[in-house]
Design an enzyme around this catalytic site. Structure first.
Site, PDB file in Angstrom:
ATOM      1  N   LYS A   1      10.473  -1.838  -3.941  1.00  0.00           N
ATOM      2  CA  LYS A   1      11.165  -0.550  -3.844  1.00  0.00           C
ATOM      3  C   LYS A   1      12.628  -0.695  -4.235  1.00  0.00           C
ATOM      4  O   LYS A   1      13.239   0.236  -4.726  1.00  0.00           O
ATOM      5  CB  LYS A   1      11.155  -0.066  -2.384  1.00  0.00           C
ATOM      6  CG  LYS A   1       9.851   0.456  -1.891  1.00  0.00           C
ATOM      7  CD  LYS A   1      10.058   1.021  -0.487  1.00  0.00           C
ATOM      8  CE  LYS A   1       8.972   0.552   0.437  1.00  0.00           C
ATOM      9  NZ  LYS A   1       9.377   0.139   1.751  1.00  0.00           N
TER      10      LYS A   1
ATOM     11  N   LYS B   1      18.661 -11.193   0.831  1.00  0.00           N
ATOM     12  CA  LYS B   1      19.555 -10.036   0.891  1.00  0.00           C
ATOM     13  C   LYS B   1      20.983 -10.399   1.255  1.00  0.00           C
ATOM     14  O   LYS B   1      21.913  -9.694   0.906  1.00  0.00           O
ATOM     15  CB  LYS B   1      19.000  -8.980   1.857  1.00  0.00           C
ATOM     16  CG  LYS B   1      17.721  -8.366   1.318  1.00  0.00           C
ATOM     17  CD  LYS B   1      17.350  -7.085   2.021  1.00  0.00           C
ATOM     18  CE  LYS B   1      16.169  -6.427   1.299  1.00  0.00           C
ATOM     19  NZ  LYS B   1      15.395  -5.547   2.130  1.00  0.00           N
TER      20      LYS B   1
ATOM     21  N   LYS C   1       8.057  -9.977  -7.026  1.00  0.00           N
ATOM     22  CA  LYS C   1       7.110  -8.923  -6.603  1.00  0.00           C
ATOM     23  C   LYS C   1       7.626  -7.533  -6.982  1.00  0.00           C
ATOM     24  O   LYS C   1       8.838  -7.303  -7.076  1.00  0.00           O
ATOM     25  CB  LYS C   1       6.863  -9.015  -5.099  1.00  0.00           C
ATOM     26  CG  LYS C   1       8.079  -8.712  -4.266  1.00  0.00           C
ATOM     27  CD  LYS C   1       7.732  -8.529  -2.808  1.00  0.00           C
ATOM     28  CE  LYS C   1       9.000  -8.188  -2.069  1.00  0.00           C
ATOM     29  NZ  LYS C   1       9.033  -7.167  -1.129  1.00  0.00           N
TER      30      LYS C   1
HETATM   31  P1  TYM Z   1       7.850  -2.790   3.298  1.00  0.00           P
HETATM   32  O1  TYM Z   1       8.221  -1.396   3.608  1.00  0.00           O
HETATM   33  O2  TYM Z   1       8.762  -3.601   2.462  1.00  0.00           O
HETATM   34  O3  TYM Z   1       6.445  -2.836   2.574  1.00  0.00           O
HETATM   35  C1  TYM Z   1       5.314  -2.173   3.100  1.00  0.00           C
HETATM   36  C2  TYM Z   1       4.067  -2.977   2.880  1.00  0.00           C
HETATM   37  O4  TYM Z   1       3.813  -3.177   1.476  1.00  0.00           O
HETATM   38  C3  TYM Z   1       3.634  -4.565   1.208  1.00  0.00           C
HETATM   39  N1  TYM Z   1       4.152  -4.853  -0.134  1.00  0.00           N
HETATM   40  C4  TYM Z   1       3.446  -5.426  -1.117  1.00  0.00           C
HETATM   41  N2  TYM Z   1       2.182  -5.884  -1.167  1.00  0.00           N
HETATM   42  C5  TYM Z   1       1.758  -6.413  -2.339  1.00  0.00           C
HETATM   43  N3  TYM Z   1       2.543  -6.509  -3.443  1.00  0.00           N
HETATM   44  C6  TYM Z   1       3.814  -6.064  -3.439  1.00  0.00           C
HETATM   45  N4  TYM Z   1       4.577  -6.138  -4.506  1.00  0.00           N
HETATM   46  C7  TYM Z   1       4.323  -5.486  -2.237  1.00  0.00           C
HETATM   47  N5  TYM Z   1       5.519  -4.966  -1.875  1.00  0.00           N
HETATM   48  C8  TYM Z   1       5.400  -4.587  -0.586  1.00  0.00           C
HETATM   49  C9  TYM Z   1       4.444  -5.263   2.294  1.00  0.00           C
HETATM   50  O5  TYM Z   1       4.031  -6.596   2.473  1.00  0.00           O
HETATM   51  C10 TYM Z   1       4.153  -4.389   3.486  1.00  0.00           C
HETATM   52  O6  TYM Z   1       2.908  -4.712   4.058  1.00  0.00           O
HETATM   53  N6  TYM Z   1       8.936  -5.281   7.463  1.00  0.00           N
HETATM   54  C11 TYM Z   1       7.945  -4.455   6.831  1.00  0.00           C
HETATM   55  C12 TYM Z   1       7.642  -3.192   7.612  1.00  0.00           C
HETATM   56  C13 TYM Z   1       7.281  -3.413   9.039  1.00  0.00           C
HETATM   57  C14 TYM Z   1       6.036  -3.852   9.545  1.00  0.00           C
HETATM   58  C15 TYM Z   1       6.161  -3.852  10.952  1.00  0.00           C
HETATM   59  C16 TYM Z   1       4.859  -4.255   8.923  1.00  0.00           C
HETATM   60  C17 TYM Z   1       8.076  -3.171  10.123  1.00  0.00           C
HETATM   61  N7  TYM Z   1       7.412  -3.432  11.255  1.00  0.00           N
HETATM   62  C18 TYM Z   1       5.104  -4.273  11.764  1.00  0.00           C
HETATM   63  C19 TYM Z   1       3.798  -4.661   9.751  1.00  0.00           C
HETATM   64  C20 TYM Z   1       3.928  -4.663  11.141  1.00  0.00           C
HETATM   65  C21 TYM Z   1       8.433  -4.062   5.456  1.00  0.00           C
HETATM   66  O7  TYM Z   1       9.581  -4.107   5.158  1.00  0.00           O
HETATM   67  O8  TYM Z   1       7.493  -3.578   4.639  1.00  0.00           O
END
Ligand code: TYM
Length: 354
Positions: A225, A112, A222
């Site tokens: 969003k 980013k 991947k």
């Molecule tokens: P975020 O919001 O980007 O994504 C949410 C969850 O979806 C998973 N994910 C995917 N899994 C498989 N294939 C994909 N293409 C794909 N895109 C997204 C992500 O791995 C995630 O599990 N930092 C985290 C949010 C967070 C968090 C936490 C997670 C904040 N605090 C504590 C676990 C524990 C995030 O940005 O996820």
């Protein structure tokens, strides 16, 4: 005592099939075995430019999607991160034991902040290109890098705070988040060494088939969003027509043969998605469509995704804002109880008067 899981999703952009298959689907299963806490991480979402109105709306949308997917508030705590102030507080405390160098290694930050391209530029690796775009000039790259907000840099510390605050054992996430879980483990261990046993050291949890769902328009990256094209992903709230259009437009590999192999990454991704939504093995999908070509496979994949998402969408539409707000406020109360005790312990260990 039951073991605990914690996970969260940012209320930025639309939730897509990657989020569902990579994360939420596992949560729904695991909540029966584990003491479960699921968070809507709005403090993380503001590390990229946000529209306040949209943030409120997306926060409720994500919460409703948790519930519509089968997260049961009787079994699990569901809450909004910013409603439990201990997350921000613990993050500050953990800031003081985190090395810049460790944060610099985080792929998400490097992506980013454009630091990867900047490094390439400084090493002279972009030089042999004949035409430079403005976006590859040193001036542009430096400006982007220096303009990157500190929140984005510190983001993984807040994630570590989320996890450590609840003595989490397991963090079910997609593969892209494992590096952040690794840093969480490191910070937990460091704190325990320096100030005495305080935090449980968590483990990441992914599933082989669903840990990385790739973009429909680009199987080398991947599903995301923040991808610029809508054709990158299938959103959980997409209409049947939109799903069909997106699947039919998905890139495919050259040749017509249906095979599940790394040489055909686009097809492999489609077969993976098909196998997950139809609950079949990839080999069964291959056998079924072997002699039928891409078109037929895509048509039936689109239908399978529509059927898969229909019950979630129907349930989503039945949940009112009032209902979800009540669940979130109850969830915050329950989360705060655990978080307050932990933060007191942490502050005491660090020498603060509590
Ligand atoms: P975020 O919001 O980007 O994504 C949410 C969850 O979806 C998973 N994910 C995917 N899994 C498989 N294939 C994909 N293409 C794909 N895109 C997204 C992500 O791995 C995630 O599990 N930092 C985290 C949010 C967070 C968090 C936490 C997670 C904040 N605090 C504590 C676990 C524990 C995030 O940005 O996820």
């Amino acid at each position: 005592m039951k073991k605990r899981i914690f996970s969260g999703i940012q209320p930025s952009g639309n939730l897509h099939l990657g989020n569902y298959l990579g994360a939420i689907k596992n949560w729904v299963k695991l909540q029966n075995e584990y003491d479960s806490i699921f968070c809507i991480v709005d403090l993380h979402a503001i590390t990229i430019p946000q529209n306040p109105q949209e943030l409120s709306q997306k926060t409720l949308e994500v919460a409703k999607l948790y519930l519509a997917s089968g997260i049961d508030p009787e079994k699990s705590i569901v809450f909004i991160q910013s409603q439990v102030q201990e997350h921000a507080e613990l993050m500050w405390l953990l800031n003081t034991i985190t090395k810049n160098g460790d944060l610099m290694k985080m792929t998400q930050f490097k992506d980013k902040s454009k630091v990867i391209v900047l490094k390439k530029k400084l090493r002279g690796e972009l030089v042999d290109r004949k035409v430079f775009s403005r976006k590859e000039s040193l001036e542009y790259l430096l400006k982007e890098y220096l303009g990157t907000k500190t929140g984005l840099f510190n983001y993984p510390i807040l994630m570590a705070a989320d996890i450590l605050l609840y003595d989490t054992n397991l963090v079910p996430v997609g593969e892209d988040q494992l590096q952040h879980v690794e840093l969480t483990r490191k910070l937990g261990r460091k704190f325990n060494q320096e100030f005495g046993e305080t935090f449980t050291i968590p483990e990441g949890f992914t599933q082989k088939e669903s840990k990385r769902i790739m973009g429909l328009d680009d199987p080398t990256n991947k599903m995301s969003k923040s991808a610029s094209s809508d054709y990158n992903r299938i959103d959980l709230l997409d209409s049947p027509e939109t799903i069909e259009r997106k699947v039919m437009k998905a890139v495919t590999d050259s040749g017509q043969g249906i095979e599940y192999s790394d040489n055909k990454p686009a097809l492999k991704n489609l077969i993976n998605i098909f196998s997950l939504v139809a609950n079949k093995k990839p080999e069964e999908i291959v056998t079924q469509y072997e002699n039928q070509g891409y078109k037929k496979l895509k048509e039936e994949l689109a239908q399978a995704v529509v059927d898969y998402l229909r019950p979630i969408q129907e349930k989503y539409n039945q949940i009112s804002d009032e209902e979800v707000k009540k669940i979130l406020s109850d969830g915050a109360k329950r989360a705060r109880k655990i978080a307050e005790t932990k933060i007191k312990e942490v502050k005491k260990k660090m020498g603060m008067i509590v």
